[in-house]
Scaffold this active site. Structure first.
Site, mmCIF file in Angstrom:
data_model
loop_
_atom_site.group_PDB
_atom_site.id
_atom_site.type_symbol
_atom_site.label_atom_id
_atom_site.label_comp_id
_atom_site.label_asym_id
_atom_site.label_seq_id
_atom_site.Cartn_x
_atom_site.Cartn_y
_atom_site.Cartn_z
ATOM 1 N N ARG A 104 0.882 -1.181 0.000
ATOM 2 C CA ARG A 104 0.000 0.000 0.000
ATOM 3 C C ARG A 104 0.912 1.222 0.000
ATOM 4 O O ARG A 104 1.622 1.481 0.982
ATOM 5 C CB ARG A 104 -0.899 0.017 1.229
ATOM 6 C CG ARG A 104 -1.416 1.426 1.492
ATOM 7 C CD ARG A 104 -2.564 1.483 2.433
ATOM 8 N NE ARG A 104 -3.727 0.868 1.847
ATOM 9 C CZ ARG A 104 -4.953 1.027 2.322
ATOM 10 N NH1 ARG A 104 -5.168 1.773 3.388
ATOM 11 N NH2 ARG A 104 -5.971 0.445 1.743
ATOM 12 N N CYS A 110 -16.218 2.004 0.484
ATOM 13 C CA CYS A 110 -15.026 1.196 0.757
ATOM 14 C C CYS A 110 -14.576 1.298 2.206
ATOM 15 O O CYS A 110 -13.872 0.424 2.688
ATOM 16 C CB CYS A 110 -13.892 1.584 -0.185
ATOM 17 S SG CYS A 110 -13.495 3.342 -0.125
ATOM 18 N N ASP A 154 -17.098 7.350 -1.285
ATOM 19 C CA ASP A 154 -15.774 7.286 -0.654
ATOM 20 C C ASP A 154 -15.496 8.682 -0.082
ATOM 21 O O ASP A 154 -16.194 9.649 -0.425
ATOM 22 C CB ASP A 154 -14.718 6.883 -1.706
ATOM 23 C CG ASP A 154 -13.320 6.666 -1.119
ATOM 24 O OD1 ASP A 154 -13.173 6.635 0.112
ATOM 25 O OD2 ASP A 154 -12.362 6.522 -1.918
ATOM 26 N N HIS A 202 -7.043 0.983 -6.596
ATOM 27 C CA HIS A 202 -7.316 0.120 -5.431
ATOM 28 C C HIS A 202 -8.049 -1.144 -5.921
ATOM 29 O O HIS A 202 -9.212 -1.358 -5.587
ATOM 30 C CB HIS A 202 -8.164 0.910 -4.430
ATOM 31 C CG HIS A 202 -8.195 0.333 -3.045
ATOM 32 N ND1 HIS A 202 -7.433 -0.749 -2.655
ATOM 33 C CD2 HIS A 202 -8.912 0.700 -1.930
ATOM 34 C CE1 HIS A 202 -7.678 -1.017 -1.387
ATOM 35 N NE2 HIS A 202 -8.572 -0.161 -0.930
ATOM 36 N N GLN A 229 -9.995 -3.705 -3.584
ATOM 37 C CA GLN A 229 -11.262 -3.183 -3.091
ATOM 38 C C GLN A 229 -12.401 -3.516 -4.062
ATOM 39 O O GLN A 229 -13.475 -3.981 -3.649
ATOM 40 C CB GLN A 229 -11.154 -1.655 -2.914
ATOM 41 C CG GLN A 229 -12.439 -1.017 -2.430
ATOM 42 C CD GLN A 229 -12.784 -1.427 -1.023
ATOM 43 O OE1 GLN A 229 -11.987 -1.269 -0.112
ATOM 44 N NE2 GLN A 229 -13.982 -1.961 -0.813
ATOM 45 N N ARG A 279 -13.336 -8.115 1.696
ATOM 46 C CA ARG A 279 -11.944 -7.822 1.338
ATOM 47 C C ARG A 279 -11.090 -9.076 1.535
ATOM 48 O O ARG A 279 -10.281 -9.441 0.683
ATOM 49 C CB ARG A 279 -11.400 -6.676 2.207
ATOM 50 C CG ARG A 279 -11.950 -5.296 1.872
ATOM 51 C CD ARG A 279 -11.498 -4.829 0.497
ATOM 52 N NE ARG A 279 -10.046 -4.796 0.368
ATOM 53 C CZ ARG A 279 -9.241 -3.833 0.825
ATOM 54 N NH1 ARG A 279 -9.762 -2.780 1.410
ATOM 55 N NH2 ARG A 279 -7.927 -3.903 0.680
HETATM 56 N N1 CP Z 1 -11.002 0.161 2.301
HETATM 57 C C1 CP Z 1 -9.737 0.131 2.741
HETATM 58 O O1 CP Z 1 -8.789 -0.103 1.976
HETATM 59 O O2 CP Z 1 -9.577 0.324 4.076
HETATM 60 P P1 CP Z 1 -8.207 0.548 4.864
HETATM 61 O O3 CP Z 1 -7.655 1.867 4.405
HETATM 62 O O4 CP Z 1 -8.581 0.527 6.303
HETATM 63 O O5 CP Z 1 -7.270 -0.570 4.491
HETATM 64 N N1 NVA Z 2 -9.775 6.963 -1.607
HETATM 65 C C1 NVA Z 2 -9.430 6.545 -0.264
HETATM 66 C C2 NVA Z 2 -9.653 5.073 -0.119
HETATM 67 C C3 NVA Z 2 -9.337 4.521 1.247
HETATM 68 C C4 NVA Z 2 -9.517 3.037 1.319
HETATM 69 C C5 NVA Z 2 -7.993 6.910 0.029
HETATM 70 O O1 NVA Z 2 -7.142 6.707 -0.860
HETATM 71 O O2 NVA Z 2 -7.707 7.404 1.112
#
Ligand code: CP
Ligand code: NVA
Length: 308
Positions: free
Chosen positions: A108, A266, A226, A135, A138, A294
């Protein structure tokens, strides 16, 4: 070249429709086994996974670590202060060192290029756990959840309301391989990346990018939301709050969609900002099954890249 023939999971449309649907079927199968209490399936026994996080996470960290463990493997969490990707050490060096220890890398990250470099310089599969650009895990979980609740995914109308961000880019690339109708309703100036839209359309995706959410949601099977300011954009939160007026998913918007509509997000959500408390807590909100999925979707992604 290092890692030739290695299967990664970087973008959904790196795979064709058949492969994506097979991964989703596998996800449902393995989920059923785990939900029944059967813990005998251990395809990752003796395997290890490095998980690199340069951003915070709850779902991604816990679902990957738990899923890999339940299927017999050992996952190692590397937080923002551990590896310090790009600061303490270059990505291309990290990729080669971790490939020497681990069977798979999940990451990530901020810059999407760093993810591509992990895949390019490493010799084990790399799984995308979110970048500034996309992502994909997701949206695999989201698709699994839609199939569970609707019984099918083809021709589903998904209306995303909010910022044209990383989650949207993965929906666009999902629509390039699975025949859904994807609508992104966002304020002017917050549209998704035009190249991604164009490339998805060139592959046959049915996509609309619009600026009127109340019109867009009519007849939606799913309204998806989101945060308005993603990780790395939190200093823009106040400005975005103004620009996104009218883009809150509230009871009125859900009603406008019709009785068939489901609500998805999400998570994490800012209740009272991009979505009301009432919408998240309503019976047609499926955000918690979505979050649980997930793990199940990713288990199948890991089985796919590891050829297990
Ligand atoms: N939806 C998602 O990716 O959540 P986190 O940021 O908690 O991993
Ligand atoms: N768009 C959000 C998604 C979090 C899971 C971010 O990147 O923070």
């Amino acid at each position: 070249q290092a890692g030739q023939g290695v299967k990664h999971f970087l973008h959904i449309d790196d795979y064709d429709n058949k492969t994506i649907m097979n991964i989703l079927e596998r996800a449902a199968e393995v989920k059923a086994k785990l939900k029944s209490g059967d813990r005998s399936f251990k395809p990752f026994a003796g395997k290890t996974m490095a998980m690199i996080f340069t951003k915070p996470s709850m779902r991604t960290r816990v679902s990957f670590e738990t899923g890999f463990h339940l299927l017999g493997g050992h996952a190692i969490y590397l937080g923002p202060d551990d590896i310090q990707l790009g600061k303490r050490e270059e990505t291309r060096d990290i990729a080669r060192v971790l490939s020497g220890y681990n069977d798979v890398i999940m990451a990530r990250l901020f810059a999407h290029k760093d993810l591509i470099d992990l895949a390019k310089f490493g010799s084990v599969p790399v799984i995308n756990g979110l970048t500034d650009y996309n992502h994909p895990c997701q949206i695999m979980a989201d698709a699994l959840t839609i199939i569970e609740h609707k019984g099918y995914i083809d021709n589903i109308k998904v209306v995303y309301v909010g910022d044209g961000n990383n989650v949207v880019h993965s929906w666009l690339r999902f629509a390039a391989v699975v025949p859904i109708h994807f609508v992104c309703a966002c304020p002017r100036g917050f549209e998704p990346d035009p190249t991604t839209v164009e490339q998805a359309r060139a592959k046959g995706a049915k996509i609309d990018i619009v600026n009127d959410p109340m019109e867009a949601v009519k007849g939606a099977d799913v309204i998806y939301s989101d945060v308005w300011a993603s990780m790395g954009q939190k200093e823009e939160a106040a400005l975005r709050m103004q620009r996104f007026q009218g883009f809150q998913v509230n009871e009125k918007m859900m009603e406008q969609a019709g009785p068939q509509v489901l609500f998805m997000h999400c998570l994490p959500a800012e209740r009272g900002v991009e979505v009301t408390d009432g919408v998240i807590e309503a019976p047609n909100s499926i955000v918690f099954p979505q979050a649980e999925n997930r793990m199940h979707a990713q288990n199948a992604v890991m089985l796919h890249v590891l050829g297990a």
